[in-house]
Design a protein around this motif. Structure first.
Motif, mmCIF file in Angstrom:
data_model
loop_
_atom_site.group_PDB
_atom_site.id
_atom_site.type_symbol
_atom_site.label_atom_id
_atom_site.label_comp_id
_atom_site.label_asym_id
_atom_site.label_seq_id
_atom_site.Cartn_x
_atom_site.Cartn_y
_atom_site.Cartn_z
ATOM 1 N N ILE A 1 42.753 35.545 34.209
ATOM 2 C CA ILE A 1 41.925 34.608 34.983
ATOM 3 C C ILE A 1 41.338 33.510 34.070
ATOM 4 C CG2 ILE A 1 39.874 34.435 36.458
ATOM 5 C CD1 ILE A 1 40.612 37.330 37.406
ATOM 6 N N PRO A 2 40.812 33.851 32.897
ATOM 7 C CA PRO A 2 40.314 32.782 32.026
ATOM 8 C C PRO A 2 41.398 31.770 31.656
ATOM 9 C CG PRO A 2 39.515 34.893 31.272
ATOM 10 C CD PRO A 2 40.513 35.181 32.343
ATOM 11 N N ILE B 1 33.625 34.991 52.175
ATOM 12 C CA ILE B 1 34.823 35.485 51.464
ATOM 13 C C ILE B 1 34.603 36.863 50.824
ATOM 14 C CG2 ILE B 1 36.439 35.060 49.540
ATOM 15 C CD1 ILE B 1 36.281 32.092 50.174
ATOM 16 N N ASP C 1 44.677 47.121 37.702
ATOM 17 C CA ASP C 1 44.311 45.792 38.198
ATOM 18 C C ASP C 1 43.662 45.842 39.578
ATOM 19 O OD1 ASP C 1 44.633 42.902 37.491
ATOM 20 O OD2 ASP C 1 45.544 42.917 39.480
ATOM 21 N N TRP C 2 44.217 46.713 40.413
ATOM 22 C CA TRP C 2 43.739 46.837 41.798
ATOM 23 C C TRP C 2 42.276 47.320 41.805
ATOM 24 C CZ3 TRP C 2 47.046 45.849 46.021
ATOM 25 C CH2 TRP C 2 46.489 46.122 47.262
ATOM 26 N N SER D 1 39.853 44.752 40.412
ATOM 27 C CA SER D 1 39.541 43.716 41.415
ATOM 28 C C SER D 1 38.468 44.235 42.367
ATOM 29 C CB SER D 1 40.775 43.346 42.232
ATOM 30 O OG SER D 1 41.728 42.752 41.424
ATOM 31 N N LYS D 2 38.644 45.464 42.777
ATOM 32 C CA LYS D 2 37.693 46.098 43.707
ATOM 33 C C LYS D 2 36.308 46.164 43.051
ATOM 34 C CE LYS D 2 37.729 48.269 47.728
ATOM 35 N NZ LYS D 2 38.166 47.536 48.916
ATOM 36 N N LEU E 1 41.082 34.484 56.871
ATOM 37 C CA LEU E 1 40.823 33.937 55.536
ATOM 38 C C LEU E 1 42.129 33.460 54.898
ATOM 39 C CD1 LEU E 1 38.990 33.414 53.084
ATOM 40 C CD2 LEU E 1 39.277 35.795 52.440
ATOM 41 N N MET F 1 40.424 39.222 57.311
ATOM 42 C CA MET F 1 41.268 38.868 56.166
ATOM 43 C C MET F 1 42.368 37.887 56.579
ATOM 44 S SD MET F 1 41.852 39.113 52.990
ATOM 45 C CE MET F 1 41.405 40.502 52.004
ATOM 46 N N PHE G 1 29.865 35.836 40.879
ATOM 47 C CA PHE G 1 30.218 34.782 39.917
ATOM 48 C C PHE G 1 29.707 33.419 40.389
ATOM 49 C CE2 PHE G 1 33.368 38.064 39.153
ATOM 50 C CZ PHE G 1 33.492 38.071 37.778
ATOM 51 N N ARG H 1 34.245 39.637 53.428
ATOM 52 C CA ARG H 1 35.507 39.997 54.096
ATOM 53 C C ARG H 1 36.413 40.780 53.151
ATOM 54 N NH1 ARG H 1 35.939 38.002 59.061
ATOM 55 N NH2 ARG H 1 34.651 36.229 59.649
ATOM 56 N N LEU H 2 36.385 40.412 51.864
ATOM 57 C CA LEU H 2 37.208 41.162 50.896
ATOM 58 C C LEU H 2 36.768 42.617 50.817
ATOM 59 C CD1 LEU H 2 37.530 38.617 47.939
ATOM 60 C CD2 LEU H 2 39.339 39.378 49.466
ATOM 61 N N LEU I 1 37.239 39.971 33.394
ATOM 62 C CA LEU I 1 38.262 38.937 33.559
ATOM 63 C C LEU I 1 39.214 38.866 32.369
ATOM 64 C CD1 LEU I 1 36.176 35.934 34.997
ATOM 65 C CD2 LEU I 1 37.360 37.734 36.241
ATOM 66 N N GLU I 2 38.732 39.307 31.206
ATOM 67 C CA GLU I 2 39.560 39.187 30.004
ATOM 68 C C GLU I 2 39.396 40.438 29.150
ATOM 69 O OE1 GLU I 2 39.087 35.451 28.165
ATOM 70 O OE2 GLU I 2 40.813 35.756 26.872
ATOM 71 N N ALA J 1 38.790 36.252 40.606
ATOM 72 C CA ALA J 1 37.552 36.705 39.965
ATOM 73 C C ALA J 1 36.628 37.388 40.979
ATOM 74 C CB ALA J 1 36.838 35.523 39.319
ATOM 75 N N VAL J 2 36.532 36.833 42.193
ATOM 76 C CA VAL J 2 35.625 37.440 43.182
ATOM 77 C C VAL J 2 36.234 38.682 43.828
ATOM 78 C CG1 VAL J 2 34.410 35.289 43.660
ATOM 79 C CG2 VAL J 2 36.296 35.983 45.147
ATOM 80 N N GLY J 3 37.432 39.031 43.415
ATOM 81 C CA GLY J 3 37.960 40.329 43.821
ATOM 82 C C GLY J 3 39.132 40.306 44.782
ATOM 83 N N ARG K 1 35.126 44.313 40.661
ATOM 84 C CA ARG K 1 34.534 42.972 40.545
ATOM 85 C C ARG K 1 33.910 42.539 41.864
ATOM 86 N NH1 ARG K 1 39.096 41.295 37.289
ATOM 87 N NH2 ARG K 1 40.077 40.480 39.159
ATOM 88 N N SER K 2 34.648 42.801 42.971
ATOM 89 C CA SER K 2 34.111 42.350 44.258
ATOM 90 C C SER K 2 32.881 43.170 44.667
ATOM 91 C CB SER K 2 35.189 42.398 45.340
ATOM 92 O OG SER K 2 35.635 43.713 45.498
#
Lengths: 362, 232
Positions: A354-355, B111, B79-80, B83-84, A4, A1, B92, B114-115, B59-60, A276-278, B86-87
């Motif tokens: 995000i949008p 990326i 939110d946290w 995000s998790k 990155l 991380m 996307f 690693r996330l 996302l929305e 978006a990718v987290g 989504r990953s």
């Protein structure tokens, strides 16, 4: 991380080199003006305050046998503006008790402007203040008889070699040489007196306690007459100086925030993609903070090298070392403002959906 | 609710305030995408395709309705956690690739790995880049790659974590027709291999034969649905 995040930081920096350069120049300009103007105003404020002091511009008289260690201890006390060691004694002139001073050292703040004659050179020379000369009708070249208050010796005769000006601010005590004083009182009985001037910000009582804590058998006398007025004047000046400095700081913070906003906005789409990718929001703050840190540090070092010649060109009297000290202490305020601006601007992006980031970037 | 579904949207509405007049971008849209299914979403500009994709992908937030993934109503998450999610579950692909220019293809693909703290990110990223035909160009920066190659890197990035569903917003919008076709074939192949679902927004009606299902949108509503069970 971490790698990155460093890559993201790298990307932030490379994304727009021109914007980065503009930001560095903005930091350089605003930091320089903040330090230069702040230093000049502070000095002016102190000068104004000193000019409003009386002919005896001290707040404490401390009698003690001073050595280098004791002098250093007092010098280090917070709130001290000036420390002078003088030798003086009390004498009778007719029925009046007056203070007789030995000629002060060169760095003294006492104003010794002569109306006639010259400063004492020999042990029987004396310079009278205009008020005493006028009150008793003494003329230049005449003799005057003085007797020590603390000894039973006979009166001693002095030759009037000069008369001080009667202007406001000029010393109102007679002056002789150190050897002249020993004619009235033996050297071992002439206790030196430290005359202390405070900076106008410290409280008298607080400083007195600090002096008392040093101990060493010091006899402390507090002169309260003019300190309150000095404090009030300085408070006014400080308010003005701080107001102007805050104004510069606010203008700088606003312009830096706008620049930061423009820089970050150009990468809003990518911020959106990463979110978006987290990628969690707090991680995205780190590259922005690193960028601000880099910009401010480059700005600081550029200012460090450019400020002294600029100050010299502008005719600022401040010494280079003092100016750089101001720069060093002011930089932390500036960096704090920069970090805060970064946080505010970055939160603007991180709190957007995000949008919306995608839409705004198009 | 079907527990096997990749994503379920129920009666989703989204309204954008435009001055005094609210614009209904989505009007009670319900949609289910099954694992391994490639669904194309077609419709004119402003019909609500992208808004639907954004809403289904977390996302929305919609004004009304729910989106379910793995039995979880995703907008109840903070939110946290979102995000998790989504990953972990979503991939996307965007029209403009959105690769980080200072990172190589290999680093860009790493990326999401690693996330998520997935072990051996380099090995996994190298494998998928080889799978999309970029095994020889892993250390190239985006600026050294063609548009088609960049989109393949973006596709590899979307699929490297084997997501439950890939959301693609006009993925061929910036590509010529031959590259677009190659890209679509590759996308379908990889989605099928991973048993991932894919919901794709597109203007390109020439590609619909590659989809398992085509949905049409107009004025914020799904107006037509065509299944192509025998798609080859």
């Amino acid at each position: 991380m971490i790698s990155l995040l460093l890559r993201l930081f790298h990307w932030n920096i490379l994304r727009s080199r021109l914007q980065l350069l503009i930001m560095i120049v903005a930091v350089l300009g605003s930091l320089s003006s903040y330090v230069l103007l702040g230093t000049a105003l502070s000095e002016m404020s102190v000068q104004v305050m000193e000019s409003m002091r009386s002919e005896w511009p001290y707040d404490f008289e401390v009698e003690a046998w001073f050595d280098a260690d004791l002098e250093q201890q007092i010098t280090k006390l917070p709130g001290l503006s000036r420390l002078e060691i003088h030798t003086m004694t009390e004498v009778f002139l007719y029925s009046e008790t007056i203070r007789l001073l030995a000629l002060p050292k060169e760095n003294s703040v006492l104003l010794l402007e002569l109306e006639q004659g010259e400063l004492p050179t020999f042990e029987d020379d004396i310079v009278l203040p205009a008020s005493i000369a006028m009150r008793y009708g003494y003329q230049l070249g005449e003799s005057i008889q003085l007797q020590s208050v603390k000894s039973i010796n006979k009166p001693v005769s002095f030759h009037i070699c000069g008369i001080l000006s009667g202007k406001k601010g000029v010393l109102t005590y007679p002056l002789t040489t150190y050897d002249g004083l020993t004619r009235l009182q033996p050297a071992e009985k002439l206790t030196p007196t430290a005359l202390i001037q405070l900076d106008g910000r410290e409280e008298l009582l607080t400083f007195e306690k600090r002096l008392q804590n040093i101990g060493r058998g010091m006899a402390i006398k507090t002169l309260t007459q003019e300190y309150e007025e000095a404090q009030a004047n300085l408070t006014l000046s400080d308010t003005l100086v701080n107001g102007l400095r805050s104004l510069i700081l606010m203008i700088s913070a606003s312009s830096l925030s706008i620049l930061l906003y423009i820089t970050l906005r150009s990468g809003a789409y990518q911020i959106g993609v990463l979110r978006a990718v987290g990628m969690e929001k707090p991680w995205l703050l780190i590259p922005a903070f690193l960028q601000t840190l880099l910009v401010f540090n480059i700005g600081y070092f550029s200012t460090y090298f450019l400020l002294p010649p600029v100050a010299q060109t502008m005719g600022l009297m401040t010494e280079k070392q003092a100016l750089l000290q101001h720069l060093h202490s002011d930089f932390w305020v500036f960096l704090g403002v920069g970090m805060l601006s970064t946080l505010v601007v970055q939160l603007q992006f991180l709190s957007s959906s995000i949008p919306r980031l995608f839409r705004e970037a198009l | 609710m079907n527990q096997q579904s990749a994503v379920i949207g129920k009666r989703i509405s989204r309204i954008f305030p435009m001055g005094d007049t609210p614009v209904h971008a989505l009007r009670e849209v319900s949609i289910t995408v099954e694992p391994g299914e490639l669904v194309m979403l077609l419709g004119p500009s402003g019909s609500g395709k992208t808004t639907l994709l954004h809403t289904l992908s977390g996302l929305e937030k919609p004004d009304q309705g729910d989106v379910w993934v793995n039995d979880v109503s995703i907008y109840t998450l903070n939110d946290w956690k979102l995000s998790k999610l989504r990953s972990q579950y979503f991939g996307f692909v965007f029209q403009s690739f959105n690769l980080l220019p200072t990172l190589s293809a290999l680093e860009n693909v790493q990326i999401p790995l690693r996330l998520l703290g997935i072990k051996q990110p380099v090995k996994k990223a190298t494998e998928i880049l080889a799978r999309v035909g970029l095994g020889e160009r892993t250390h190239h920066k985006p600026s050294q790659l063609s548009g088609g190659e960049q989109q393949r890197v973006a596709l590899a990035r979307a699929l490297v974590t084997r997501p439950k569903i890939v959301y693609a917003d006009e993925p061929t919008g910036n590509l010529d027709s031959q590259t677009s076709l190659d890209m679509m074939l590759l996308l379908r192949e990889l989605v099928s291999e991973n048993q991932s679902a894919c919901l794709m927004v597109t203007h390109n009606s020439e590609m619909t034969h590659l989809a398992h299902r085509v949905l049409h949108m107009r004025d914020g509503q799904l107006v037509e649905s065509a299944s192509r069970a025998g798609v080859s």
